[in-house]
Design a protein around this motif. Structure first.
Motif, short mmCIF file in Angstrom:
data_model
loop_
_atom_site.label_atom_id
_atom_site.label_comp_id
_atom_site.label_asym_id
_atom_site.label_seq_id
_atom_site.Cartn_x
_atom_site.Cartn_y
_atom_site.Cartn_z
N ALA A 233 0.24 7.67 -7.39
CA ALA A 233 -0.66 8.39 -6.49
C ALA A 233 -1.86 7.55 -6.07
O ALA A 233 -2.34 7.65 -4.94
CB ALA A 233 -1.13 9.69 -7.15
N ARG A 234 -2.39 6.73 -7.00
CA ARG A 234 -3.59 5.97 -6.65
C ARG A 234 -3.39 5.06 -5.44
O ARG A 234 -4.17 5.10 -4.50
CB ARG A 234 -4.12 5.19 -7.85
N PRO A 235 -2.36 4.19 -5.43
CA PRO A 235 -2.18 3.38 -4.22
C PRO A 235 -1.78 4.21 -3.00
O PRO A 235 -1.98 3.77 -1.87
CB PRO A 235 -1.07 2.39 -4.61
N TYR A 236 -1.23 5.40 -3.20
CA TYR A 236 -0.84 6.24 -2.06
C TYR A 236 -2.03 6.99 -1.48
O TYR A 236 -2.18 7.08 -0.26
CB TYR A 236 0.22 7.25 -2.49
N THR A 237 -2.86 7.57 -2.35
CA THR A 237 -3.91 8.48 -1.87
C THR A 237 -5.31 8.11 -2.36
O THR A 237 -6.29 8.71 -1.91
CB THR A 237 -3.63 9.92 -2.34
N PHE A 517 2.42 -5.04 -19.66
CA PHE A 517 3.08 -3.91 -19.03
C PHE A 517 3.94 -4.37 -17.85
O PHE A 517 5.09 -3.93 -17.70
CB PHE A 517 2.06 -2.88 -18.55
N LEU A 518 3.39 -5.24 -17.03
CA LEU A 518 4.17 -5.74 -15.90
C LEU A 518 5.39 -6.52 -16.38
O LEU A 518 6.46 -6.45 -15.75
CB LEU A 518 3.29 -6.62 -15.00
N ASP A 519 5.27 -7.24 -17.46
CA ASP A 519 6.43 -7.94 -18.02
C ASP A 519 7.49 -6.95 -18.50
O ASP A 519 8.70 -7.17 -18.31
CB ASP A 519 6.00 -8.84 -19.19
N GLU A 520 7.06 -5.88 -19.15
CA GLU A 520 8.02 -4.89 -19.64
C GLU A 520 8.75 -4.21 -18.49
O GLU A 520 9.97 -4.00 -18.55
CB GLU A 520 7.31 -3.85 -20.52
N TRP A 521 8.03 -3.86 -17.45
CA TRP A 521 8.68 -3.29 -16.27
C TRP A 521 9.66 -4.29 -15.66
O TRP A 521 10.76 -3.93 -15.24
CB TRP A 521 7.63 -2.90 -15.22
N LEU A 522 9.28 -5.56 -15.63
CA LEU A 522 10.12 -6.59 -15.01
C LEU A 522 11.43 -6.76 -15.77
O LEU A 522 12.51 -6.72 -15.16
CB LEU A 522 9.36 -7.91 -14.96
N ILE A 523 11.36 -6.97 -17.07
CA ILE A 523 12.60 -7.29 -17.79
C ILE A 523 13.50 -6.07 -17.94
O ILE A 523 14.72 -6.21 -18.01
CB ILE A 523 12.30 -7.94 -19.16
N ARG A 531 10.12 -3.64 -8.10
CA ARG A 531 9.11 -4.58 -8.56
C ARG A 531 7.84 -4.56 -7.72
O ARG A 531 6.73 -4.57 -8.25
CB ARG A 531 9.70 -5.99 -8.62
N ARG A 532 7.97 -4.59 -6.40
CA ARG A 532 6.77 -4.61 -5.55
C ARG A 532 5.89 -3.39 -5.83
O ARG A 532 4.65 -3.50 -5.88
CB ARG A 532 7.17 -4.64 -4.08
N THR A 533 6.49 -2.22 -6.00
CA THR A 533 5.72 -1.00 -6.27
C THR A 533 4.88 -1.15 -7.52
O THR A 533 3.72 -0.73 -7.57
CB THR A 533 6.66 0.20 -6.39
N ASP A 534 5.45 -1.76 -8.57
CA ASP A 534 4.69 -1.97 -9.81
C ASP A 534 3.54 -2.94 -9.59
O ASP A 534 2.44 -2.74 -10.12
CB ASP A 534 5.62 -2.49 -10.91
N LEU A 535 3.78 -4.01 -8.85
CA LEU A 535 2.71 -4.97 -8.58
C LEU A 535 1.58 -4.34 -7.78
O LEU A 535 0.40 -4.61 -8.03
CB LEU A 535 3.28 -6.18 -7.83
N VAL A 536 1.91 -3.50 -6.81
CA VAL A 536 0.88 -2.82 -6.02
C VAL A 536 0.08 -1.88 -6.91
O VAL A 536 -1.16 -1.82 -6.82
CB VAL A 536 1.52 -2.07 -4.83
N TRP A 538 -0.60 -2.05 -9.99
CA TRP A 538 -1.49 -2.81 -10.86
C TRP A 538 -2.41 -3.74 -10.06
O TRP A 538 -3.12 -4.57 -10.64
CB TRP A 538 -0.68 -3.64 -11.85
N ASN A 539 -2.43 -3.61 -8.75
CA ASN A 539 -3.30 -4.41 -7.88
C ASN A 539 -3.06 -5.91 -8.04
O ASN A 539 -4.00 -6.71 -8.09
CB ASN A 539 -4.77 -4.08 -8.12
N LYS A 540 -1.79 -6.31 -8.12
CA LYS A 540 -1.43 -7.72 -8.28
C LYS A 540 -0.64 -8.27 -7.09
O LYS A 540 -0.45 -9.49 -7.01
CB LYS A 540 -0.59 -7.91 -9.55
N PHE A 541 -0.18 -7.40 -6.21
CA PHE A 541 0.75 -7.84 -5.17
C PHE A 541 0.11 -8.85 -4.22
O PHE A 541 0.75 -9.83 -3.82
CB PHE A 541 1.27 -6.63 -4.38
N THR A 542 -1.15 -8.67 -3.87
CA THR A 542 -1.82 -9.60 -2.95
C THR A 542 -2.87 -10.47 -3.66
O THR A 542 -3.37 -11.42 -3.06
CB THR A 542 -2.52 -8.85 -1.80
N THR A 543 -3.19 -10.16 -4.90
CA THR A 543 -4.30 -10.84 -5.57
C THR A 543 -3.86 -11.92 -6.55
O THR A 543 -4.70 -12.70 -7.01
CB THR A 543 -5.16 -9.83 -6.34
#
Length: 582
Positions: A233-237, A517-523, A531-536, A538-543
């Motif tokens: 919800a946070r990245p959506y709204t 956490f991102l590693d756990e989601w990845l593996i 994957r992209r949704t998880d990166l967004v 966690w605010n990592k997709f563009t940063t």
């Protein structure tokens, strides 16, 4: 070499909606709704039609239109240029480098079109069934009508979730009889999806213990989608809803929406008879010689001659997708040290992030009778049962007959005995792949040998599974301050991947940070199109940077959303482009 599947399968549902249903293809001619619905079978045929778009655009995960953007634009899988193979004018690499443009051909175009088509198909089915079917006269049990219509509405909610995640606010339709709409806001789209799911949930069939997943929408499906909506919800709204997500996940774990549980192994989840696994909450059904869905799209991934290793001439492939590499051209590991392209990188390096003793981190080997081990293809591929290896055919970098290893690198590494192959020196990067560059993933739709080829395509393709509920609950607990419980939830999953449950690197309250956490989601979910949704989230997709991908940098947050295709705006001038795109 771009291959876009455009075939549309017309499906029929053969079992009672309240008892569960399966989706099987049946071809029939177009007739008027007013005279078509003269039997229950024909009602099920019409009910099944919107599942066509869903299965077509979902089943080929991660290369399908509903999942490909989350895959190719992330630090997970890569379609490198292999000396011209798969370059296609930069089509695939534009996703990896975040060169998104409304006027440029990209999967954002195909995803928008698939969403629009699927929504139209769904509302058309609702209108036909609602207006033209006399359920009582046809002898349907009580409750079938509501269940049938609401299953389709959950499909609509799912299609809009794909749109919200990729593009933001969408034009909202509740019928095909209205004029073109402008885009709703992100919040309005979110609330529209939420409303559809909440309305449908109590009317849907509930999975019973031992039931096979067959593709229909159950209470568990809708509840999981609602949890996913709140989770992101946070990245959506802009509003965090982790408490709401945790509440739904807890209800699912407690069996309120059906008897779901963790599977004991990855083979139970993805193997040849996975339909009855308690982990599966929604699947695209598949069956040999009837409705063959190639989840994992191995034909786009494995080396041309992998069929030799697999002992199955029917498993021909086109040598495209691979894991993002963990090593540089000189064999340095990017997780640990700086390599040829910078680093060390906290993101990416998927193969290295699997523990050495992880049962999944073995080369895929089919052992007969529907049994197999491993889910990767790395190094020299020699079948332990036949002794046959994957060899070069001589048409690319390696001489004919050479046994070639799949390397965890994307670089120019082929033999150069005369010193003429690389006049500008050997290079590394997404532009410099060769035929054996990259570890390959064989996770969905495992491939049998030729003798057992009748098993091929029998695995259902998971869309939602219980581990996702477990991991969402873990992350919610972590974000809400309960790190010990979060670690325990992660470890309940991890232990199934190690002999005797002996995990060499369990999660703890101390080591479970945002990167862990991102590693756990990845593996856990590699190749499953998230994957992209998880990166967004966690605010990592563009940063953040990863291999051959510098961080997009400040002012590039708009890249968290894809552009609305220019073709869509030309067709509907009421649509507004996303900020940041011209």
């Amino acid at each position: 070499m771009k291959k876009i599947f455009k075939s549309v399968i017309i499906m029929t549902i053969c079992m009672s909606v309240l008892q569960g249903c399966s989706i099987d293809p049946e071809y029939y001619s177009q007739v008027s709704p007013s005279n078509f619905f003269d039997s229950q079978d024909k009602v099920y045929q019409r009910f099944a039609r919107p599942f066509t778009s869903w299965a077509t655009y979902q089943g080929g995960v991660p290369y399908a239109r509903f999942t490909v953007l989350n895959t190719l634009a992330s630090d997970e899988l890569l379609m490198p240029n292999r000396n011209g193979d798969w370059y296609d004018g930069g089509f695939y690499l534009n996703h990896f480098t975040h060169q998104f443009s409304p006027a440029t051909d990209g999967y954002w175009n195909y995803t928008w079109d698939a969403i629009s088509e699927s929504i139209a198909q769904a509302w058309s089915a609702v209108e036909d069934i609602d207006k033209n079917v006399d359920f009582d006269a046809l002898g349907f049990p009580e409750g079938i009508r509501e269940s049938m219509l609401n299953q389709i509405k959950v499909l609509v909610a799912y299609f809009y979730m794909i749109g919200l995640d990729a593009f933001g606010g969408m034009p909202l339709y509740t019928s095909n009889q209205t004029e073109l709409q402008s885009r709703a806001t992100d919040k309005q789209t979110f609330e529209f999806i939420e409303g559809l799911l909440l309305e449908a949930l109590p009317t849907l069939p509930k999975k019973a213990s031992g039931d096979a997943e067959k593709g229909y929408v159950s209470q568990g499906t809708a509840a999981a989608l609602l949890a996913k909506l709140y989770f992101n919800a946070r990245p959506y709204t802009g509003e965090e809803m982790y408490t709401k997500c945790a509440e739904i996940c807890t209800k699912i774990k407690n069996g309120e929406y059906g008897p779901y549980a963790l599977a004991g192994s990855y083979q139970e989840i993805f193997g040849f008879s996975n339909a009855t696994s308690p982990e599966l909450m929604w699947v695209v059904p598949s069956e040999n010689s009837k409705r063959e869905v190639g989840g994992g799209t191995p034909q786009y991934s494995t080396h041309y001659n992998t069929w030799m290793y697999l002992d199955n001439p029917g498993a021909m492939s086109w040598n495209g997708l691979c894991l993002l590499p963990s090593q540089d051209i000189n064999g340095k590991h990017y997780l640990k040290v700086a390599g040829n392209l910078g680093g060390p990188f906290k993101l990416g390096s998927p193969y290295d992030k699997f523990e050495a003793t992880d049962l999944r981190k073995k080369n895929y080997v089919y052992n007969g009778n529907g049994q197999y081990t491993g889910m990767f293809l790395a190094g020299v591929l020699t079948n332990p049962h036949t002794g046959v290896s994957c060899i070069a055919d001589g048409s690319r970098e390696y001489p004919k007959g050479t046994i070639i290893p799949m390397v965890d690198q994307v670089a120019q590494l082929a033999p150069d005995p005369n010193g003429t192959r690389y006049p500008n020196g050997r290079k590394e990067g997404a532009l410099y792949g060769e035929e054996n560059s990259g570890v390959r993933l064989l996770k969905h739709s495992p491939i049998p040998n030729e003798a057992d080829n009748a098993l091929r395509f029998n695995p259902e393709v998971p869309v939602i599974r219980f581990t996702e509920i477990q991991y969402m609950l873990a992350e919610c607990k972590w974000r809400l301050g309960d790190k010990p419980t979060a670690a325990n939830l992660i470890n309940e999953v991890r232990k199934r991947y190690f002999a005797g449950g002996n995990d060499p690197n369990p999660a703890t309250a101390g080591n479970l940070d945002e990167y862990r956490f991102l590693d756990e989601w990845l593996i856990e979910f590699i190749g499953e199109g998230r994957r992209r949704t998880d990166l967004v989230r966690w605010n990592k997709f563009t940063t953040e940077a990863w291999w051959d991908h510098p961080a997009d940098g400040p002012g590039k947050e708009y890249l968290n959303r894809f552009p609305v295709p220019a073709s869509a705006i030309n067709a509907n001038p009421k649509l507004e482009q996303n900020p940041g795109y011209k």
